[in-house]
Design a protein around this motif. Structure first.
Motif, mmCIF file in Angstrom:
data_model
loop_
_atom_site.group_PDB
_atom_site.id
_atom_site.type_symbol
_atom_site.label_atom_id
_atom_site.label_comp_id
_atom_site.label_asym_id
_atom_site.label_seq_id
_atom_site.Cartn_x
_atom_site.Cartn_y
_atom_site.Cartn_z
ATOM 1 N N ARG A 32 0.845 -1.198 0.000
ATOM 2 C CA ARG A 32 0.000 0.000 0.000
ATOM 3 C C ARG A 32 0.875 1.240 0.000
ATOM 4 O O ARG A 32 1.915 1.291 0.655
ATOM 5 N N SER A 33 0.467 2.250 -0.759
ATOM 6 C CA SER A 33 1.170 3.523 -0.775
ATOM 7 C C SER A 33 0.144 4.634 -0.937
ATOM 8 O O SER A 33 -0.604 4.666 -1.916
ATOM 9 N N GLU A 34 0.090 5.523 0.047
ATOM 10 C CA GLU A 34 -0.864 6.633 0.022
ATOM 11 C C GLU A 34 -0.125 7.929 0.306
ATOM 12 O O GLU A 34 0.684 8.010 1.238
ATOM 13 N N VAL A 35 -0.402 8.940 -0.485
ATOM 14 C CA VAL A 35 0.245 10.238 -0.331
ATOM 15 C C VAL A 35 -0.814 11.284 -0.018
ATOM 16 O O VAL A 35 -1.810 11.404 -0.739
ATOM 17 N N ASN A 36 -0.591 12.027 1.062
ATOM 18 C CA ASN A 36 -1.495 13.111 1.433
ATOM 19 C C ASN A 36 -0.900 14.421 0.934
ATOM 20 O O ASN A 36 0.174 14.833 1.378
ATOM 21 N N LEU A 37 -1.595 15.052 0.007
ATOM 22 C CA LEU A 37 -1.078 16.277 -0.609
ATOM 23 C C LEU A 37 -0.931 17.410 0.402
ATOM 24 O O LEU A 37 0.039 18.175 0.369
ATOM 25 N N MET A 42 3.877 10.593 2.743
ATOM 26 C CA MET A 42 3.529 9.329 2.097
ATOM 27 C C MET A 42 3.571 8.208 3.139
ATOM 28 O O MET A 42 4.557 8.063 3.861
ATOM 29 N N THR A 43 2.495 7.439 3.234
ATOM 30 C CA THR A 43 2.449 6.263 4.101
ATOM 31 C C THR A 43 2.555 5.037 3.215
ATOM 32 O O THR A 43 1.730 4.841 2.322
ATOM 33 N N ILE A 44 3.578 4.235 3.446
ATOM 34 C CA ILE A 44 3.831 3.083 2.575
ATOM 35 C C ILE A 44 4.033 1.821 3.412
ATOM 36 O O ILE A 44 4.712 1.838 4.440
ATOM 37 N N ALA A 45 3.385 0.740 3.010
ATOM 38 C CA ALA A 45 3.538 -0.564 3.665
ATOM 39 C C ALA A 45 4.218 -1.510 2.677
ATOM 40 O O ALA A 45 3.748 -1.653 1.543
ATOM 41 N N TYR A 46 5.327 -2.121 3.110
ATOM 42 C CA TYR A 46 6.076 -2.962 2.175
ATOM 43 C C TYR A 46 6.764 -4.115 2.902
ATOM 44 O O TYR A 46 6.952 -4.094 4.115
#
Length: 749
Positions: A32-37, A42-46
């Protein structure tokens, strides 16, 4: 699976954030990768075995942006430094904006002043710069005035073309191409004037300059307003003091070095450095920023205090119980950060649109230019259409519509002591139609208290004095309630019984002043020949209400009856009435006997009472209600409520409850006030309304603006949109969206 946050720099619109998401999601092992403008995070799960931090940073940088690991809880000094840097950058942009505005105004006056309908007088320029007699000089003057404006707007060209070359065109790309084309075309016309003076009428320096100035104005107002939307987290981070005073040595140490068990000295007016328990002293403590409680709370020995709260008057000695990430303040900050960093479902839809929006708009602009060229329009007309479409279609408003509202909404909630875990929860809470309420500690106070004192042929003082004396030797919660009540009314003396005996299942037998005193149920007194028939009907009435009546007798004579119960919170009935006014069905769920549950339910006015439910069965009740198509919010405070909180559509924990309940919940009510439940639902409804308004205007603006800029009205005999007006409209749309979100921050819950 590892989850991390990164600070992303160089983003200007939703297309930017969509590009970062797109390239990082292509990395192996990324779930998952989500970026809040708005926050730039950026919140990323890897999967660590397939992907590394270096690969993530490299991928983002290759896309044309900067990336650095986000510092979860920076020290207040670090926060202040970051704020100072942001303020300095904003100040620099303001100076450049003023300079650009001045040069653009003069350029606009020089190029178009005499063409305006209200007939402005010409500038007092020497004849050397006359458009009619010296067209070349006139063009060079415009060029000289335009260059400083382009320099002030250099960031659009640097960021825009960089993103374009990396295959991730963004808002800056549109502005840079549009403005750059106008400037380049005008520059070519300037060199051709010497061959044909009529080319002086094909100059568009003012369009290139004014578009940059207006877009810069919009971005400046947007940035200034965005600082306000980030105020909730900034204010919370600044609550924790930098230093603390150790009580044993008087030495001042950094707050970060405090350990559990340390005793700190908190002077009047100082902030409490960490969560703890008062070991010495009395004072009033202001917890408004943390719990939303407007009035100071009285603290004495044994009272718990929250790190970041303000000691109003007396000196307090506090033993630290929680530090670092375990502290209440850190958990609040984490709640608010997570809420502002995670996207709501409605935001993901908008971002998908914005992600393909810029390439589509560039295609539309090119297509419109080609069609008008084929239709026989001159190149200057084609350039005007091309530039207008690029400038008016910037998806800034679209990208800001949801995250700004989420940020302001969660900040408003935190200000009122309502902590919301994610943007998704803030969005779906509005759909709740059933609220399930745990009884003990949620609807009621959670601690026993005396509800009625019924003396029998004696004064109340005699009954309370005897009761306080014998119950003082017992550690039972009911005994504690009676002694506390007696002390409150001035009857808790220092007299102690000469002897006492606990009688399991019946009560207490003691000798006081040479006389036998009995304290317990009806069975105990009847075993000792005491007649309780005169109070039997009262005892039955109280028992039917779920209360615990206790008889007292001295020397074989009945003294009276004292009833103890878990009292209903003062605000519970009003809160449930507000929920019903919002169209919500309320259910009281408890493990207590049906009589007690029904009585409490009637007092507060719930729609349904479900009693005698085992702790492990509570989640099943919630799931059953949801299987009936209901959107359920579970409100509880105990460890036994955790499964039900997790099972519900929205789990809402009372802040004074257990840590497990709080960690299981989607919403935490710091004030432990049930009236915050309807407030949370209203907050969700207001935020969703704000998001829909923002999205409507953003989509509406682009839907209407792009065809007009492409020349649709001109094709039917109407006017052709100027790139300057397109730039003004684009900037205004973004400012309106952010301004509408800020308006939410002033709403009353």
């Amino acid at each position: 699976m590892r989850e991390e946050k990164y600070d992303i720099s160089g983003m200007h619109c939703a297309a930017c954030s969509a590009s970062v998401e797109r390239v990082t999601r292509k990395l192996p092992g990324v779930e998952r990768s989500e970026v809040n403008l708005t926050t730039g995070i950026m919140t990323i799960a890897y999967d660590e075995s397939q992907c590394t931090q270096e690969q993530i940073v490299a991928k983002v940088e290759k896309a044309g942006f900067g990336a650095a690991l986000h510092l979860e809880h920076p020290a207040p000094a670090t926060v202040q430094n970051a704020e100072d840097a942001e303020t300095a950058a904003l100040k620099r942009r303001k100076i450049e904006l003023i300079a650009a505005a001045v040069f653009s105004a003069v350029l606009l006056y020089v190029s178009m002043g005499q063409m305006l309908p209200f007939g402005l007088p010409a500038l007092p320029l020497p004849d050397l710069f006359s458009m009619h007699t010296h067209p070349m000089n006139f063009a060079v003057l415009q060029l000289i005035l335009a260059v400083p404006v382009l320099y002030c707007g250099r960031n659009f060209f640097q960021g825009g073309f960089k993103s374009l070359f990396h295959g991730n065109p963004n808002m800056d790309s549109l502005v840079a191409i549009g403005s750059g084309c106008s400037f380049a075309y005008s520059l070519v016309m300037t060199f051709l004037i010497s061959d044909d003076p009529s080319y002086v009428h094909n100059l568009y320096y003012e369009s290139a300059a004014v578009v940059l100035t207006l877009v810069s104005l919009g971005k400046f107002l947007e940035s200034r307003n965005m600082q306000k939307t980030k105020g909730a987290i900034t204010a919370l981070m600044q609550l924790s003091p930098d230093t603390a005073i150790l009580a044993d040595t008087g030495r001042e140490v950094p707050t970060s070095q405090l350990k559990v068990g340390d005793v700190v000295l908190v002077k009047p007016g100082a902030r409490v450095p960490a969560d703890g328990t008062v070991t010495q002293g009395e004072s009033s403590v202001n917890e408004a920023m943390l719990t939303g409680e407007s009035l100071p709370v009285e603290k004495a020995v044994g009272s718990e205090v929250i790190g970041g709260s303000v000691n109003e008057n007396g000196v307090l000695y506090v033993q630290v119980t929680r530090t670092g990430d375990d502290s209440t303040l850190s958990r609040i900050i984490r709640f608010v950060e997570d809420a502002q960093g995670r996207k709501a479902p409605i935001s993901k839809t908008a971002d998908k649109v914005a992600g393909v929006f810029v390439p589509v708009v560039m295609g539309i602009a090119l297509l419109a230019a080609v069609i008008w060229a084929i239709a026989g329009q001159p190149f200057s007309f084609v350039l005007r259409v091309f530039t207008s479409v690029l400038v008016i279609a910037c998806p800034c408003a679209l990208g800001l519509a949801t995250p700004t509202a989420i940020m302001v909404g969660t900040g408003l909630g935190a200000k009122h002591g309502i902590l919301i875990r994610s943007g998704e929860i803030l969005e779906i809470t509005h759909s709740v139609d059933t609220v399930v309420l745990d009884k003990t500690g949620t609807v009621t106070e959670g601690t026993p208290a005396v509800t009625e004192v019924l003396p029998h042929r004696c004064e109340a003082s005699d009954l309370l004095s005897a009761a306080a004396a014998v119950e003082a030797v017992s550690a039972h919660p009911l005994a504690n309630a009676i002694t506390a009540y007696a002390q409150e009314h001035g009857y808790g003396g220092t007299v102690r019984p000469e002897s006492f005996e606990n009688l399991s299942g019946r009560g207490l037998k003691a000798v006081l002043g040479g006389e036998t005193v009995l304290a317990g149920n009806r069975r105990l007194l009847e075993e000792h020949g005491v007649d309780v028939s005169s109070l039997a009907s009262d005892a039955e009435r109280l028992s039917a209400q779920g209360q615990t009546p206790m008889y007292f007798a001295r020397g074989g004579t009945l003294l009276g009856l004292i009833s103890v119960a878990d009292p209903v919170k003062e605000t519970s009935a009003a809160a449930i009435q507000k929920m019903r006014g919002q169209g919500i069905r309320t259910v009281l769920l408890t493990g207590d006997n049906r009589a007690a549950a029904e009585h409490i339910g009637s007092l507060v006015g719930v729609d349904e009472v479900i009693a005698e439910v085992l702790p492990e069965e509570k989640a099943g009740v919630v799931e059953r209600l949801q299987s009936q198509g209901r959107k359920v919010m579970m409100v509880g405070d105990g460890i036994n409520d955790a499964p039900a909180l997790t099972a519900a559509t929205v789990g809402c924990a009372i802040g004074s409850g257990s840590d497990i309940a709080i960690e299981s919940a989607d919403i935490v009510l710091m004030r432990s006030d049930l009236q915050d439940v309807p407030r949370a639902i209203r907050l969700s409804r207001l935020t969703l309304r704000d998001i829909k308004q923002n999205l409507f205007w953003a989509f509406c603006y682009n839907t209407i603006g792009i065809p007009i800029a492409a020349g649709l009205l001109f094709a039917f005999g109407g006017p052709l949109l100027s790139p300057m007006f397109a730039g003004a409209a684009m900037s205004l749309s973004s400012v309106c969206v952010v301004g509408n979100a800020l308006r939410l921050g002033r709403a009353k819950l």
